[in-house]
Design a protein around this motif. Structure first.
Motif, PDB file in Angstrom:
ATOM      1  N   GLN A  61       0.849  -1.192   0.000  1.00 33.14           N
ATOM      2  CA  GLN A  61       0.000   0.000   0.000  1.00 33.14           C
ATOM      3  C   GLN A  61       0.886   1.244   0.000  1.00 33.14           C
ATOM      4  O   GLN A  61       1.794   1.382   0.810  1.00 33.14           O
ATOM      5  CB  GLN A  61      -0.887  -0.005   1.246  1.00 33.14           C
ATOM      6  N   THR A  62       0.618   2.131  -0.920  1.00 33.88           N
ATOM      7  CA  THR A  62       1.349   3.384  -0.984  1.00 33.88           C
ATOM      8  C   THR A  62       0.487   4.488  -0.414  1.00 33.88           C
ATOM      9  O   THR A  62      -0.746   4.409  -0.405  1.00 33.88           O
ATOM     10  CB  THR A  62       1.720   3.736  -2.438  1.00 33.88           C
ATOM     11  N   LYS A  63       1.140   5.486   0.056  1.00 32.75           N
ATOM     12  CA  LYS A  63       0.418   6.599   0.649  1.00 32.75           C
ATOM     13  C   LYS A  63      -0.205   7.435  -0.472  1.00 32.75           C
ATOM     14  O   LYS A  63       0.503   7.912  -1.366  1.00 32.75           O
ATOM     15  CB  LYS A  63       1.369   7.456   1.478  1.00 32.75           C
ATOM     16  N   PRO A  64      -1.502   7.596  -0.449  1.00 34.63           N
ATOM     17  CA  PRO A  64      -2.126   8.385  -1.516  1.00 34.63           C
ATOM     18  C   PRO A  64      -1.809   9.872  -1.342  1.00 34.63           C
ATOM     19  O   PRO A  64      -1.708  10.377  -0.223  1.00 34.63           O
ATOM     20  CB  PRO A  64      -3.619   8.117  -1.327  1.00 34.63           C
ATOM     21  N   ASP A  65      -1.622  10.530  -2.466  1.00 35.49           N
ATOM     22  CA  ASP A  65      -1.377  11.972  -2.437  1.00 35.49           C
ATOM     23  C   ASP A  65      -2.711  12.672  -2.240  1.00 35.49           C
ATOM     24  O   ASP A  65      -3.707  12.360  -2.885  1.00 35.49           O
ATOM     25  CB  ASP A  65      -0.748  12.445  -3.753  1.00 35.49           C
ATOM     26  N   SER A  66      -2.704  13.590  -1.339  1.00 36.72           N
ATOM     27  CA  SER A  66      -3.934  14.348  -1.116  1.00 36.72           C
ATOM     28  C   SER A  66      -3.948  15.552  -2.060  1.00 36.72           C
ATOM     29  O   SER A  66      -2.933  16.208  -2.280  1.00 36.72           O
ATOM     30  CB  SER A  66      -4.032  14.815   0.335  1.00 36.72           C
ATOM     31  N   VAL A  67      -5.093  15.783  -2.639  1.00 40.37           N
ATOM     32  CA  VAL A  67      -5.279  16.889  -3.577  1.00 40.37           C
ATOM     33  C   VAL A  67      -6.316  17.819  -2.981  1.00 40.37           C
ATOM     34  O   VAL A  67      -7.385  17.396  -2.546  1.00 40.37           O
ATOM     35  CB  VAL A  67      -5.750  16.363  -4.954  1.00 40.37           C
ATOM     36  N   GLU A  68      -5.983  19.065  -2.961  1.00 38.26           N
ATOM     37  CA  GLU A  68      -6.902  20.061  -2.430  1.00 38.26           C
ATOM     38  C   GLU A  68      -7.417  20.920  -3.580  1.00 38.26           C
ATOM     39  O   GLU A  68      -6.641  21.537  -4.305  1.00 38.26           O
ATOM     40  CB  GLU A  68      -6.169  20.940  -1.408  1.00 38.26           C
TER      41      GLU A  68
END
Length: 95
Positions: A61-68
């Protein structure tokens, strides 16, 4: 198990009962069980060495990039605090 009931004594006392338990069958059964256990214990404790493959566990599992995404009162759209136009926003959302 047996109970020996004797005949009335010479003095006429008929309430006397002689009770004895025959333990010979119990001893015979216990000796047979002891022999069975002595024979079967080495068979049960005998083990076969098995070499299992070694496996390393790695997290997939990779850390998902958060998009604002933000919209101000003028209708401008921001992607991570950068101003983007509508076609660019649509292309980024598709990817």
């Amino acid at each position: 198990m047996a109970i020996n009931v004797g005949k009335a004594g010479r003095d006429g006392n008929e309430d006397e009962i002689i009770a004895s338990i025959n333990t010979t069958p119990l001893v015979d059964v216990m000796l047979v069980l002891l022999i069975i256990f002595l024979i079967t214990i080495p068979v049960v404790t005998h083990t076969v060495p098995v070499q299992l493959p070694q496996q390393t566990v790695s997290p997939l599992q990779t850390k998902p990039d958060s998009v604002e995404i933000a919209v101000n009162k003028d209708g401008n759209v921001f992607w991570n605090e950068r101003l983007v136009d509508a076609p660019t926003l649509l292309a980024r959302l598709k990817t």
